[in-house]
Design a protein around this motif. Sequence first.
Motif, PDB file in Angstrom:
ATOM      1  N   THR A   1       0.818  -1.204   0.000  1.00 37.60           N
ATOM      2  CA  THR A   1       0.000   0.000   0.000  1.00 37.60           C
ATOM      3  C   THR A   1       0.859   1.264   0.000  1.00 37.60           C
ATOM      4  O   THR A   1       2.030   1.228   0.402  1.00 37.60           O
ATOM      5  CB  THR A   1      -0.924   0.040   1.231  1.00 37.60           C
ATOM      6  N   PRO A   2       0.285   2.401  -0.383  1.00 30.38           N
ATOM      7  CA  PRO A   2       1.026   3.666  -0.329  1.00 30.38           C
ATOM      8  C   PRO A   2       1.412   4.074   1.085  1.00 30.38           C
ATOM      9  O   PRO A   2       2.275   4.932   1.252  1.00 30.38           O
ATOM     10  CB  PRO A   2       0.044   4.677  -0.945  1.00 30.38           C
ATOM     11  N   TRP A   3       0.765   3.496   2.113  1.00 36.23           N
ATOM     12  CA  TRP A   3       1.126   3.835   3.490  1.00 36.23           C
ATOM     13  C   TRP A   3       2.045   2.785   4.114  1.00 36.23           C
ATOM     14  O   TRP A   3       2.291   2.791   5.312  1.00 36.23           O
ATOM     15  CB  TRP A   3      -0.123   4.045   4.347  1.00 36.23           C
TER      16      TRP A   3
ATOM     17  N   GLY B   1     -13.084   6.674   2.421  1.00 32.63           N
ATOM     18  CA  GLY B   1     -12.199   7.729   2.889  1.00 32.63           C
ATOM     19  C   GLY B   1     -11.114   8.061   1.895  1.00 32.63           C
ATOM     20  O   GLY B   1     -10.913   7.361   0.895  1.00 32.63           O
ATOM     21  N   LYS B   2     -10.391   9.135   2.178  1.00 32.89           N
ATOM     22  CA  LYS B   2      -9.326   9.597   1.297  1.00 32.89           C
ATOM     23  C   LYS B   2      -7.956   9.437   1.956  1.00 32.89           C
ATOM     24  O   LYS B   2      -7.813   9.578   3.170  1.00 32.89           O
ATOM     25  CB  LYS B   2      -9.550  11.061   0.912  1.00 32.89           C
ATOM     26  N   TYR B   3      -6.998   9.151   1.127  1.00 30.58           N
ATOM     27  CA  TYR B   3      -5.613   8.972   1.573  1.00 30.58           C
ATOM     28  C   TYR B   3      -5.048  10.289   2.075  1.00 30.58           C
ATOM     29  O   TYR B   3      -5.258  11.353   1.475  1.00 30.58           O
ATOM     30  CB  TYR B   3      -4.788   8.440   0.412  1.00 30.58           C
ATOM     31  N   GLN B   4      -4.316  10.225   3.192  1.00 25.97           N
ATOM     32  CA  GLN B   4      -3.611  11.387   3.712  1.00 25.97           C
ATOM     33  C   GLN B   4      -2.117  11.153   3.599  1.00 25.97           C
ATOM     34  O   GLN B   4      -1.585  10.173   4.141  1.00 25.97           O
ATOM     35  CB  GLN B   4      -3.987  11.646   5.176  1.00 25.97           C
TER      36      GLN B   4
ATOM     37  N   SER C   1       2.320  11.874   9.935  1.00 26.48           N
ATOM     38  CA  SER C   1       1.722  12.180  11.228  1.00 26.48           C
ATOM     39  C   SER C   1       0.917  10.997  11.751  1.00 26.48           C
ATOM     40  O   SER C   1       0.501  10.110  10.996  1.00 26.48           O
ATOM     41  CB  SER C   1       0.808  13.396  11.109  1.00 26.48           C
ATOM     42  N   LYS C   2       0.664  11.005  13.050  1.00 27.05           N
ATOM     43  CA  LYS C   2      -0.166   9.957  13.646  1.00 27.05           C
ATOM     44  C   LYS C   2      -1.576   9.988  13.057  1.00 27.05           C
ATOM     45  O   LYS C   2      -2.197   8.949  12.857  1.00 27.05           O
ATOM     46  CB  LYS C   2      -0.213  10.130  15.159  1.00 27.05           C
ATOM     47  N   GLU C   3      -2.070  11.187  12.781  1.00 28.36           N
ATOM     48  CA  GLU C   3      -3.403  11.327  12.210  1.00 28.36           C
ATOM     49  C   GLU C   3      -3.489  10.679  10.832  1.00 28.36           C
ATOM     50  O   GLU C   3      -4.439   9.958  10.526  1.00 28.36           O
ATOM     51  CB  GLU C   3      -3.787  12.801  12.116  1.00 28.36           C
ATOM     52  N   ALA C   4      -2.458  10.949   9.994  1.00 30.42           N
ATOM     53  CA  ALA C   4      -2.439  10.354   8.654  1.00 30.42           C
ATOM     54  C   ALA C   4      -2.327   8.842   8.731  1.00 30.42           C
ATOM     55  O   ALA C   4      -3.014   8.116   8.002  1.00 30.42           O
ATOM     56  CB  ALA C   4      -1.283  10.935   7.840  1.00 30.42           C
TER      57      ALA C   4
ATOM     58  N   ASN D   1      -7.192   2.625   8.035  1.00 27.38           N
ATOM     59  CA  ASN D   1      -8.604   2.246   8.027  1.00 27.38           C
ATOM     60  C   ASN D   1      -9.250   2.386   6.654  1.00 27.38           C
ATOM     61  O   ASN D   1     -10.463   2.161   6.517  1.00 27.38           O
ATOM     62  CB  ASN D   1      -9.375   3.096   9.046  1.00 27.38           C
ATOM     63  N   LEU D   2      -8.475   2.748   5.631  1.00 28.61           N
ATOM     64  CA  LEU D   2      -9.055   3.025   4.319  1.00 28.61           C
ATOM     65  C   LEU D   2      -9.698   1.803   3.674  1.00 28.61           C
ATOM     66  O   LEU D   2     -10.639   1.930   2.880  1.00 28.61           O
ATOM     67  CB  LEU D   2      -7.984   3.597   3.380  1.00 28.61           C
ATOM     68  N   LEU D   3      -9.200   0.615   3.981  1.00 26.83           N
ATOM     69  CA  LEU D   3      -9.710  -0.594   3.329  1.00 26.83           C
ATOM     70  C   LEU D   3     -10.865  -1.236   4.099  1.00 26.83           C
ATOM     71  O   LEU D   3     -11.339  -2.304   3.723  1.00 26.83           O
ATOM     72  CB  LEU D   3      -8.572  -1.602   3.154  1.00 26.83           C
TER      73      LEU D   3
END
Length: 695
Positions: free
Chosen positions: A280-282, A399-402, A406-409, A415-417
């Motif tokens: 994944t990108p993250w 949802g959208k990727y951030q 950061s912890k928020e991102a 949780n995007l999937l």
Amino acid sequence: MSETTGRTFPLLPMLGHTKGKRSAVTCALKCDNACSGDVCNTSANGYFRDIASTAMSRRAALGLGAAGALAVVLGGAVTGGDAAVADSGNGLSDAAKKGFDKSKLKFTAIKPVDAAVDAFTVPEGFDWKPIIRWGDPLFADSPAFDLNAQTAAAQARQFGYNNDYTDILPIPGSKDRRAVLFTNHEYTNENIMLPEGFDPAEARAIGRAGHGLAVVELERKNKNKPWSYVQGAPLNRRFLTDTVYELTGPAAGTNLVKTIDDPAGRWIKGTLGNCAGGTTPWGTILSGEENFNGYFAAPGTSDGDKRYGITSKATTRQWELDEPRFDTRNSGYANETNRFGWIVEVDPFDPTSTPKKHSAMGRFKHEGANVIVSPSGRVVAYMGDDERFDYLYKFVSKGKYQAGDSKEARKNNMNLLSEGDLYVAKFTGDSPADIDGTGKLPADGAFDGTGEWLPLVVNGTSAVPGMTVPEVLVYTRLAADKVGPTKMDRCEDVEPNPRTGKVYVACTNNTDRGKPGKEGATEVNPRTLNRDGHVVEITEGREQTGTKFNWNLLLVAGDPSKNTSAYFSGFPADKVSPISCPDNVAFDSVGNLWISTDGAPGTIGYADGLFKVTLEGPERGKVEQFLAVPRDAETCGPIIHDEERTVFVSVQHPGEDGSFAAQNSFFPDYVPAGATPAAGAARAPRPSVVQVFRK
């Protein structure tokens, strides 16, 4: 299974029915003899002539979130992070203009290798070395591998068997000297792992411990040196059949997935039959649960059981003798099979994290999932269902990727999937009258047409009449049957090209197409008795969240010297490497497609291998073989680090058709020429992750 020999596959229904040198043992252990049974998809859907039916990819654009800030990475090569845009049709794409031929990985294609040869073959000027092998110790307290003294406890602390999907991610701040390797372990072959007379219960336990997933740290002196794995490294981890996974999404907590062991319906033990995957990108890893059906003793009478190939016949492995959950006839375990067939997500940079299974992405025989980020920021995942006459799917996140660290991102992206829309593909050919099942090219000079993504779940609502959202996600095959998608020839790996935005679907084969009572040829599946497979190229345009697309066939595979229907996008067929049974795909840093194969020994008589395919320009469709794997083996998990002139593959099931006493392969621990093995030394093939590099 004999209680005296410890053998776990006495029944080989495909024996004498496989073609060429394809192993009936692989059929029994890997896919529960799927080709010897009835086709799971018996729906009337599609049984007519032609069915009207920021890009990032696997290993693409890894912003590794909490793992640390990184450059954007594609297969280990640093690239720009801009969203890829597909060719508009007005000339060549930007990638082609910049030059698909500019890769630093130059080689002369090898000649096809006979399937009987037990060797790992690479181009002139290259060498190879295993990074890690079945049984290699992972932890500080892991015992060294001893073929003659195996135990389940030892295997649980060692590298597992039959590694498939593989990726290598750099560790932030390591200056190219440390990385983390992920791989999954699809299945085991106790016949060549263990000697005759082995205790049957212990043999089954060793088999269970050989399944699952692994994360392993790597190190090297510099980027010009080969990688080695690090025993006892802090990120090393094994995921076993008792590892707990969190079930996410709309099916979690419903009565469809609850068991006596998990009355909450949210915590699942183990993962089975893992095949391909994605990154994944993250910076997490996705792995697809594929042929899970053969692990369960079941009634086999429900529509769900039948559609997923779950039968009442005796299981090959007989794990139900040790754990009651593998027999769904036992009270309280009727839903256990519903807890497998998902996309698994693992964080390789957090050894304390709980892996997830994502119900929002649907349940079927997942080959894998490959994630991109659309220009709108929504995450899109492409998935193939690896079964004859099954379907191609797409998931679009709510949802959208951030971006960022950061912890928020990180929390957002993890949780995007878990929530989004699910679609299934319908293909329409533009030359239906020209499709006669021979693979003859239509009069317009191309196999091509348009397509539509048919909704299954949209905006949290079921788009399938008579089925709730949880029912659609748990019984995705049954739901898809109702909306009329296109039946495919085993669509396996599905990946978008990070340089052009086009999506490539590897259709491995389907020898049942056109048989009595089975669907005939369609333009997107143009051959009956399709032994060699083909590759579909999909163009969605800039915004991949849409529901319309165009498509064409890049390759109709085969040996052109023997098969006149083989097609290579117009490139001269006498100037390509023969290729059959495309399975996994990958891309290099400039956008060339790389294909690994699974099944060529049984179709064209050559060893499976890895092939480079040029995608645009005057050499579009040119296929060049880079390597060949040993006897009985399959090529899996390709990684192309062309900037470093290095390629990685997982070599799965070498020597599959042998026995412990009469092995078919000794890969990768070959005895040097002129030397002889130590007297009395036991040797066996060891599935391995291999790196190929310039000498």
